[in-house]
Design a protein around this motif. Structure first.
Motif, PDB file in Angstrom:
ATOM      1  N   ILE A  61       8.560  32.276  -7.195  1.00 54.72           N
ATOM      2  CA  ILE A  61       9.070  33.012  -6.041  1.00 54.72           C
ATOM      3  C   ILE A  61       9.575  31.983  -5.046  1.00 54.72           C
ATOM      4  N   ARG A  62      10.771  32.226  -4.555  1.00 54.85           N
ATOM      5  CA  ARG A  62      11.383  31.313  -3.589  1.00 54.85           C
ATOM      6  C   ARG A  62      12.165  32.106  -2.554  1.00 54.85           C
ATOM      7  N   GLU A  63      12.505  31.432  -1.470  1.00 52.61           N
ATOM      8  CA  GLU A  63      13.340  32.031  -0.437  1.00 52.61           C
ATOM      9  C   GLU A  63      14.714  32.336  -1.034  1.00 52.61           C
ATOM     10  N   ALA A  64      15.262  33.466  -0.679  1.00 55.86           N
ATOM     11  CA  ALA A  64      16.585  33.853  -1.166  1.00 55.86           C
ATOM     12  C   ALA A  64      17.664  33.009  -0.492  1.00 55.86           C
ATOM     13  N   SER A  65      18.762  32.843  -1.202  1.00 58.11           N
ATOM     14  CA  SER A  65      19.930  32.156  -0.637  1.00 58.11           C
ATOM     15  C   SER A  65      21.146  33.067  -0.788  1.00 58.11           C
ATOM     16  N   SER A  66      22.219  32.735  -0.086  1.00 58.58           N
ATOM     17  CA  SER A  66      23.422  33.572  -0.145  1.00 58.58           C
ATOM     18  C   SER A  66      23.960  33.666  -1.568  1.00 58.58           C
ATOM     19  N   ALA A  67      23.730  32.664  -2.392  1.00 61.16           N
ATOM     20  CA  ALA A  67      24.193  32.693  -3.776  1.00 61.16           C
ATOM     21  C   ALA A  67      23.481  33.768  -4.600  1.00 61.16           C
ATOM     22  N   ASP A  68      22.352  34.271  -4.113  1.00 61.58           N
ATOM     23  CA  ASP A  68      21.573  35.282  -4.827  1.00 61.58           C
ATOM     24  C   ASP A  68      22.038  36.711  -4.564  1.00 61.58           C
ATOM     25  N   PRO A 118      16.796  34.218   4.801  1.00 61.72           N
ATOM     26  CA  PRO A 118      15.469  33.639   4.581  1.00 61.72           C
ATOM     27  C   PRO A 118      14.308  34.625   4.680  1.00 61.72           C
ATOM     28  N   SER A 119      14.536  35.805   5.216  1.00 69.34           N
ATOM     29  CA  SER A 119      13.458  36.793   5.267  1.00 69.34           C
ATOM     30  C   SER A 119      13.344  37.558   3.943  1.00 69.34           C
ATOM     31  N   TYR A 120      14.178  37.212   2.985  1.00 70.95           N
ATOM     32  CA  TYR A 120      14.128  37.777   1.639  1.00 70.95           C
ATOM     33  C   TYR A 120      13.582  36.725   0.684  1.00 70.95           C
ATOM     34  N   ALA A 121      12.896  37.179  -0.339  1.00 62.20           N
ATOM     35  CA  ALA A 121      12.404  36.295  -1.401  1.00 62.20           C
ATOM     36  C   ALA A 121      12.868  36.857  -2.734  1.00 62.20           C
ATOM     37  N   VAL A 122      13.089  35.951  -3.676  1.00 60.18           N
ATOM     38  CA  VAL A 122      13.429  36.366  -5.029  1.00 60.18           C
ATOM     39  C   VAL A 122      12.428  35.754  -5.993  1.00 60.18           C
ATOM     40  N   ALA A 123      12.211  36.468  -7.087  1.00 60.10           N
ATOM     41  CA  ALA A 123      11.431  35.938  -8.203  1.00 60.10           C
ATOM     42  C   ALA A 123      12.434  35.599  -9.285  1.00 60.10           C
ATOM     43  N   GLU A 124      12.248  34.435  -9.909  1.00 59.26           N
ATOM     44  CA  GLU A 124      13.165  34.063 -10.974  1.00 59.26           C
ATOM     45  C   GLU A 124      12.416  33.438 -12.134  1.00 59.26           C
ATOM     46  N   SER A 125      12.957  33.678 -13.308  1.00 60.14           N
ATOM     47  CA  SER A 125      12.438  33.110 -14.545  1.00 60.14           C
ATOM     48  C   SER A 125      13.619  32.498 -15.283  1.00 60.14           C
ATOM     49  N   GLU A 151      24.645  38.700  -5.001  1.00 63.75           N
ATOM     50  CA  GLU A 151      25.233  39.584  -6.009  1.00 63.75           C
ATOM     51  C   GLU A 151      24.183  40.072  -7.006  1.00 63.75           C
ATOM     52  N   ARG A 152      23.318  39.191  -7.482  1.00 65.40           N
ATOM     53  CA  ARG A 152      22.265  39.604  -8.420  1.00 65.40           C
ATOM     54  C   ARG A 152      21.277  40.548  -7.744  1.00 65.40           C
ATOM     55  N   VAL A 153      20.982  40.293  -6.463  1.00 63.91           N
ATOM     56  CA  VAL A 153      20.097  41.185  -5.713  1.00 63.91           C
ATOM     57  C   VAL A 153      20.714  42.574  -5.634  1.00 63.91           C
ATOM     58  N   ARG A 154      21.997  42.646  -5.352  1.00 56.87           N
ATOM     59  CA  ARG A 154      22.687  43.952  -5.332  1.00 56.87           C
ATOM     60  C   ARG A 154      22.510  44.669  -6.669  1.00 56.87           C
ATOM     61  N   GLU A 155      22.683  43.945  -7.772  1.00 61.98           N
ATOM     62  CA  GLU A 155      22.542  44.543  -9.103  1.00 61.98           C
ATOM     63  C   GLU A 155      21.137  45.116  -9.300  1.00 61.98           C
ATOM     64  N   LEU A 156      20.118  44.367  -8.893  1.00 59.42           N
ATOM     65  CA  LEU A 156      18.739  44.851  -9.030  1.00 59.42           C
ATOM     66  C   LEU A 156      18.517  46.111  -8.201  1.00 59.42           C
ATOM     67  N   LEU A 157      19.039  46.128  -6.980  1.00 65.06           N
ATOM     68  CA  LEU A 157      18.849  47.288  -6.103  1.00 65.06           C
ATOM     69  C   LEU A 157      19.567  48.512  -6.643  1.00 65.06           C
ATOM     70  N   VAL A 158      20.776  48.340  -7.152  1.00 61.44           N
ATOM     71  CA  VAL A 158      21.519  49.456  -7.736  1.00 61.44           C
ATOM     72  C   VAL A 158      20.769  49.991  -8.953  1.00 61.44           C
ATOM     73  N   ASP A 199      22.562  49.713   2.116  1.00 64.93           N
ATOM     74  CA  ASP A 199      22.909  49.774   3.531  1.00 64.93           C
ATOM     75  C   ASP A 199      22.189  48.668   4.303  1.00 64.93           C
ATOM     76  N   GLY A 200      22.945  47.875   5.052  1.00 72.64           N
ATOM     77  CA  GLY A 200      22.368  46.840   5.901  1.00 72.64           C
ATOM     78  C   GLY A 200      21.996  45.560   5.183  1.00 72.64           C
ATOM     79  N   LEU A 201      22.104  45.535   3.863  1.00 77.92           N
ATOM     80  CA  LEU A 201      21.689  44.358   3.104  1.00 77.92           C
ATOM     81  C   LEU A 201      22.496  43.128   3.510  1.00 77.92           C
TER      82      LEU A 201
END
Length: 157
Positions: free
Chosen positions: A13-20, A44-51, A22-29, A36-38
């Protein structure tokens, strides 16, 4: 950054970056969660998990005054049931505490039984602080029937 291992694989788990974004949008969809508002709050108030450098989960906090709105909690279907969502939620709660937020709030139509394990309790939407009421999630993205929940983070809450 925190590392986690499961019998089926490891993730971090790490802090999200702007490069993330598009993939975050895909997960949410894929999870049928609002976008809305994303764009306005993603950072930095978002975190992502990656493998293996693939984002498998996300969770974020929108900040309004001294409070946060927990949102965008989504895990790739192939990783569900392995603790990724729990780890992301714990990570964001700790981030909110360290950031000095007074309370976390959330709106949900599907996870009302999930969040109490972290200390969230249901409240009337009328109890929402003004900043949270101004959020797009509160005003537009979530239906009026969504469950409103609160987690106090400071002693005086």
């Amino acid at each position: 950054m925190s590392l986690h291992a499961t019998p089926d694989g490891a993730y971090r788990i790490r802090e999200a970056s702007s490069a993330d974004l598009e993939r975050v949008r895909e997960l949410l969809v894929a999870a049928a969660l609002p976008l809305d508002g994303l764009d306005e709050q993603f950072g930095p108030s978002y975190a992502v998990a990656e493998s293996d450098e693939t984002i498998i989960g996300v969770e974020g906090i929108e900040i309004y005054d001294d409070d946060g709105l927990l949102r965008s909690a989504a895990v790739d279907p192939t990783w569900r049931g392995r603790g990724v969502g729990d780890a992301l939620t714990r990570n964001r709660i700790e981030w909110a505490r360290q950031s000095g937020l007074h309370a976390l709030y959330l709106l949900t139509t599907t996870a009302g039984a999930y969040f109490p394990r972290f200390g969230f309790v249901a409240e009337s939407r009328d109890a929402a602080p003004e900043g949270i009421r101004r959020s797009r999630e509160f005003t537009d993205a979530c239906p009026a029937t969504a469950l409103f929940m609160r987690l106090p983070l400071s002693e005086n809450q």
